[in-house]
Design an enzyme around this catalytic site. Sequence first.
Site, PDB file in Angstrom:
ATOM      1  CE1 TYR A 187      -2.913  -3.197   0.902  1.00  0.00           C
ATOM      2  CE2 TYR A 187      -4.432  -1.353   0.762  1.00  0.00           C
ATOM      3  CZ  TYR A 187      -4.190  -2.707   0.757  1.00  0.00           C
ATOM      4  OH  TYR A 187      -5.235  -3.584   0.601  1.00  0.00           O
ATOM      5  CE  LYS A 243       2.934 -18.078  -0.597  1.00  0.00           C
ATOM      6  NZ  LYS A 243       2.143 -19.309  -0.607  1.00  0.00           N
ATOM      7  CG  ASP A 280      -0.681 -20.640   0.956  1.00  0.00           C
ATOM      8  OD1 ASP A 280      -0.185 -20.428   2.066  1.00  0.00           O
ATOM      9  OD2 ASP A 280      -0.047 -21.177   0.028  1.00  0.00           O
ATOM     10  CG  ASP A 293      -7.858  -5.186   1.696  1.00  0.00           C
ATOM     11  OD1 ASP A 293      -8.932  -4.919   2.256  1.00  0.00           O
ATOM     12  OD2 ASP A 293      -7.639  -4.972   0.485  1.00  0.00           O
TER      13      ASP A 293
END
Length: 334
Positions: free
Chosen positions: A123, A170, A203, A227
């Site tokens: 962002y 991740k 995930d 988000d």
Amino acid sequence: MFTVTLIPGDGIGPEVVEAAVRVVEATRVPIRWERFEAGTEVMNKYGTPLPDEVFNSVLKNRVALKGPITTPIGTGYSSPNVALRKRLNLFANVRPAKNLPGVKTRYEGVDLVVIRENSEDLYSGLEHIVVPGVVESLKIITERASLRIARFAFEYAVKHGRKKVTAVHKANIMKLSDGLFLECCRRVARDYPQVEYEELIVDNTCMQLVTRPERFDVMVMENLYGDIVSDLCAGLVGGLGLTPSANVGEDGIVVYEAVHGSAPDIAGQNLANPIALILCAAMMLEDLGETSAAERVRLGVYRVLSEGKVRTRDLGGSATTTEVTDAIIAAMEV
Ligand code: ATP
């Protein structure tokens, strides 16, 4: 007397903010609202969707209740919602997702809180065209912001009597950026031996959220994962019409806003579900120390949802925003 900055925003914002104001007024907690327009029309008038006077008001009052502001997709001005978080240094976004009485979903026992880092990651808006057809977007992760959000998550867990913090990442792929984030979470976790700490790849987190959501408690993650995962969590408990959030700053400024956006598809039709914003108002009242007023608002919402007669379309009903608000106010008085 509290003074609160009120930003109705655009799209369904003014409708749901009005509903929340009516509910707060029904609690009789003395609040003076400082109301500021923001969004597309303000952009057309003043050349900015979020004039300086809005920031100054929030800086002064330390508390704001805000409706969504539309962000043009692909082109146009950058997100005013993000600008507000950045300029006011609102680094933590707190998004609780909890089953509500009477709202039948596929899942039971969901009671989790997503703590989303609000200030950096993808962002940062650092994008450029390398050569035509190739674009680079920069993901910025810093030690300072990661330590800050990790500490916030553990402090939140302790303050709210929660047992576990899950750091979502991740780092198997983004070894440096998410690796740094994880390292910071680990460092902070050592200071809170009473809170269980675990790490989960994003995930796998999504998969487990839709198979065993009850296993989650407090979850802390970077901006983009936050988000996406928090919208998923909103879906677990009945959708965007029901989920509130708070944006918290280092110096105690809090801007309460629903997780949902401006929903242009239903704007101006009195169809929006006001409950997310009404629950934001309940969070606000609680943080202001008005615990019994906050409880009354929540009870009103729970009663209306449990009865199941007055519901907006997103919850399978046909009531208007105004009718739901009226029903909640009536249920608070019982
Ligand atoms: P943003 O990018 O600003 O977060 P978005 O693209 O995620 O916005 P929303 O504006 O949140 O989208 O809307 C997503 C869908 O959910 C739309 O179909 C919208 O009508 C619906 N929706 C969102 N908020 C509400 C609400 N309060 N009541 C009823 N439906 C809603």
